[in-house]
Enzyme design. Structure first.
Site, PDB file in Angstrom:
ATOM      1  N   ARG A 199      27.612  19.298  -3.609  1.00  0.00           N
ATOM      2  CA  ARG A 199      26.736  18.358  -2.917  1.00  0.00           C
ATOM      3  C   ARG A 199      25.391  19.028  -2.745  1.00  0.00           C
ATOM      4  O   ARG A 199      25.282  20.038  -2.052  1.00  0.00           O
ATOM      5  CB  ARG A 199      27.291  18.031  -1.529  1.00  0.00           C
ATOM      6  N   TYR A 229      20.582  33.727   5.802  1.00  0.00           N
ATOM      7  CA  TYR A 229      19.342  32.944   5.867  1.00  0.00           C
ATOM      8  C   TYR A 229      18.385  33.398   4.779  1.00  0.00           C
ATOM      9  O   TYR A 229      18.229  34.610   4.563  1.00  0.00           O
ATOM     10  CB  TYR A 229      18.667  33.118   7.242  1.00  0.00           C
ATOM     11  N   ASP A 257      14.338   9.206 -10.470  1.00  0.00           N
ATOM     12  CA  ASP A 257      15.515   9.607  -9.688  1.00  0.00           C
ATOM     13  C   ASP A 257      16.730   9.327 -10.573  1.00  0.00           C
ATOM     14  O   ASP A 257      17.175   8.196 -10.710  1.00  0.00           O
ATOM     15  CB  ASP A 257      15.575   8.796  -8.390  1.00  0.00           C
ATOM     16  N   LYS A 295      27.012  14.204  -8.725  1.00  0.00           N
ATOM     17  CA  LYS A 295      27.501  12.950  -9.305  1.00  0.00           C
ATOM     18  C   LYS A 295      27.958  13.250 -10.742  1.00  0.00           C
ATOM     19  O   LYS A 295      28.860  14.066 -10.926  1.00  0.00           O
ATOM     20  CB  LYS A 295      26.419  11.870  -9.209  1.00  0.00           C
ATOM     21  N   THR A 297      20.544  14.388  -7.585  1.00  0.00           N
ATOM     22  CA  THR A 297      21.595  15.051  -6.838  1.00  0.00           C
ATOM     23  C   THR A 297      22.417  15.838  -7.851  1.00  0.00           C
ATOM     24  O   THR A 297      22.317  15.616  -9.067  1.00  0.00           O
ATOM     25  CB  THR A 297      22.497  14.042  -6.103  1.00  0.00           C
ATOM     26  N   GLU A 341      15.072  31.590   4.188  1.00  0.00           N
ATOM     27  CA  GLU A 341      13.904  30.690   4.194  1.00  0.00           C
ATOM     28  C   GLU A 341      12.812  31.261   3.312  1.00  0.00           C
ATOM     29  O   GLU A 341      12.518  32.456   3.337  1.00  0.00           O
ATOM     30  CB  GLU A 341      13.393  30.496   5.630  1.00  0.00           C
TER      31      GLU A 341
HETATM   32  N1  DSN Z   1      25.262   7.333  -1.758  1.00  0.00           N
HETATM   33  C1  DSN Z   1      24.861   7.427  -3.134  1.00  0.00           C
HETATM   34  C2  DSN Z   1      25.584   6.454  -3.991  1.00  0.00           C
HETATM   35  O1  DSN Z   1      26.698   6.122  -3.650  1.00  0.00           O
HETATM   36  O2  DSN Z   1      25.058   6.020  -4.991  1.00  0.00           O
HETATM   37  C3  DSN Z   1      23.402   7.359  -3.306  1.00  0.00           C
HETATM   38  O3  DSN Z   1      22.811   8.147  -2.343  1.00  0.00           O
END
Ligand code: DSN
Length: 446
Positions: free
Chosen positions: A235, A54, A200, A229, A226, A56
């Site tokens: 993730r 942990y 974003d 990707k 994120t 925090e």
């Molecule tokens: N789920 C993602 C996507 O497929 O683009 C976005 O959050």
């Protein structure tokens, strides 16, 4: 399981399922534009002892003892990302993209304030202010902008909406948009109405880092991405505050940090933080630049090959890593049948709405496909041509399979269609061809 002990972890039934999933990924071709495979280094740190701790709080300001090494790891991730993006502040703790966007909204808006985001059917994300089903649409006044006739963001209409509604936050970000985002135009509109600008860039981060998409850093106040990707990490998500953001609001970094913890989250996932640090280092290598270039080359080549097969693309092409097939010439809602049939044929993609969707988000008329996964495997232009041929064969093979007009009958039709497709000899023959090609490529090739 009954006689097994925890000292034989690989004998747990779950490991068989993991093996089967690995095999599925190896034998199939993945075209979901938001997915990627990550390196062995990223994956191995995710299953390390770091998940037992942990932490925090933030480095040197923790609520638990024993965090000396976790502090070093989090600082390393922050420093690498600050250098990679040239930003003064980074938070690597958001659990993923939706919590990260919610943290920004929580940080800079009061309940009832106005935000302006791209609508879902135009390629925006749910957390960009979807009016009914999300935190962003229910706790704030959400206004949604859209696209022009060419399926590009309509910046003049966006400006008019901004002038009319005076949003406190404008979101420049997409989840199903094949074209370049003009961050300078977004910034000019945000400045005109005094709004914060959040970029974003979850889908395009790898392209930004690799110099294949203009960077939002000189224009946005806050950047969310994120990390799994095109960035090819674990993730997770990161929030960055730019110099421009600190010039607008010197407390912005502190507001963002407080919104993430304790505002919305508890302890950070340290194993993810470590994997982000590794991904940041990998993204700074020349090989990553080549990867980003090849993602776009592959997307262009896939687009051209699909068009050569007389398939229609939303907006006639792509500037980035993704394409949206407009399947309305084959019938409204046809994306659903195509996604199911492709899955049988060994290719997984996702059904998606298209601009001015004539059917519904559950039975959409488009298919969203992208090249990050196949590029990570080392596939190039020649493979994109073969993939386009397979997609065209599947689409043409099932073109008579129309959704019933009667909404009640659709569910049963799709159930039957799935059963029929699973035994369809044409689809299964394509699956075999796909498997032969896919098996020649590892999941992750530098
Ligand atoms: N789920 C993602 C996507 O497929 O683009 C976005 O959050």
């Amino acid at each position: 399981m009954s006689k097994q002990t925890p000292s034989q972890p690989k004998q747990h039934a779950v490991f068989d399922l993991v093996k089967r999933e690995e095999q599925r990924q190896k034998e199939m071709i993945g075209l979901i534009p938001s997915e990627n495979h990550s390196s062995e280094a990223v994956r191995s740190v995710l299953s390390s002892c770091l998940s037992s701790k942990y932490a925090e709080g933030y480095p040197r300001r923790r609520y638990y003892e024993g965090n000396q090494i976790i502090d070093e790891i989090e600082q390393l991730a922050q420093e690498r990302l600050k250098k990679l993006f040239d930003v003064p502040h980074v938070n690597v703790q958001p659990y993923s993209g939706s919590p990260a966007n919610s943290a920004v909204e929580f940080a800079v808006l009061e309940p009832g304030d106005t935000l302006l985001g791209l609508s879902l059917s135009s390629g925006g994300h749910l957390t960009h202010g979807h009016p009914q089903v999300t935190f962003s649409g229910r706790f704030f006044k959400s206004v949604q902008y859209g696209l022009d006739e060419q399926a590009r963001i309509d910046y003049e209409a966006l400006r008019q909406l901004a002038l009319q509604h005076r949003p406190k936050l404008i979101i420049a970000g997409t989840t199903a948009y094949p074209f370049t985002l003009d961050f300078a135009k977004f910034a000019a509109i945000a400045d005109e109405v005094g709004a914060y600008l959040l970029a974003d860039i979850s889908h395009i981060t790898g392209l930004v880092v690799g110099g294949e998409h203009p960077s939002p850093v000189p224009h946005a106040h806050i950047i969310m991405s994120t990390t799994h990707k095109t960035f090819r990490g674990p993730r997770g998500a990161m929030l960055m505050v730019t110099k421009r953001g600190l010039a607008k609001d010197p407390d912005l970094a502190d507001k963002i940090d407080k919104a993430v913890f304790p505002g919305l989250q508890g302890g950070p996932h340290n194993e993810t933080t470590a994997a982000i640090a590794i991904a940041a280092e990998e993204a700074s290598l020349p090989a990553f630049k080549q990867y980003a270039q090849q993602i776009r080359k592959n997307a262009l080549s896939l687009a051209a090959a699909l068009q050569a097969q007389n398939l229609k693309l939303v907006g006639d092409g792509t500037d980035n890593h993704l394409l949206l097939l407009d399947l309305t010439p084959f019938g409204e809602g046809f994306g659903t049948q195509v996604a199911f049939a492709l899955d049988v044929a060994g290719i997984y993609a996702n059904r998606n709405t298209i601009p001015n969707e004539p059917c519904s988000p559950f039975y959409p008329s488009g298919l969203r496909i992208g090249t990050p996964l196949v590029t990570t495997r080392g596939m190039k232009e020649a493979e994109m041509v073969r993939i386009a041929e397979w997609i065209a064969r599947v689409v043409k093979h099932i073109k008579h399979e129309q959704l019933p007009a009667d909404r009640q009958a659709r569910q049963q039709f799709l159930k039957d269609f799935k059963l029929r497709s699973a035994q369809d000899e044409v689809l299964l023959a394509i699956r075999q061809e796909v498997k032969e090609m896919a098996s020649q490529f590892p999941l992750f090739a530098w």
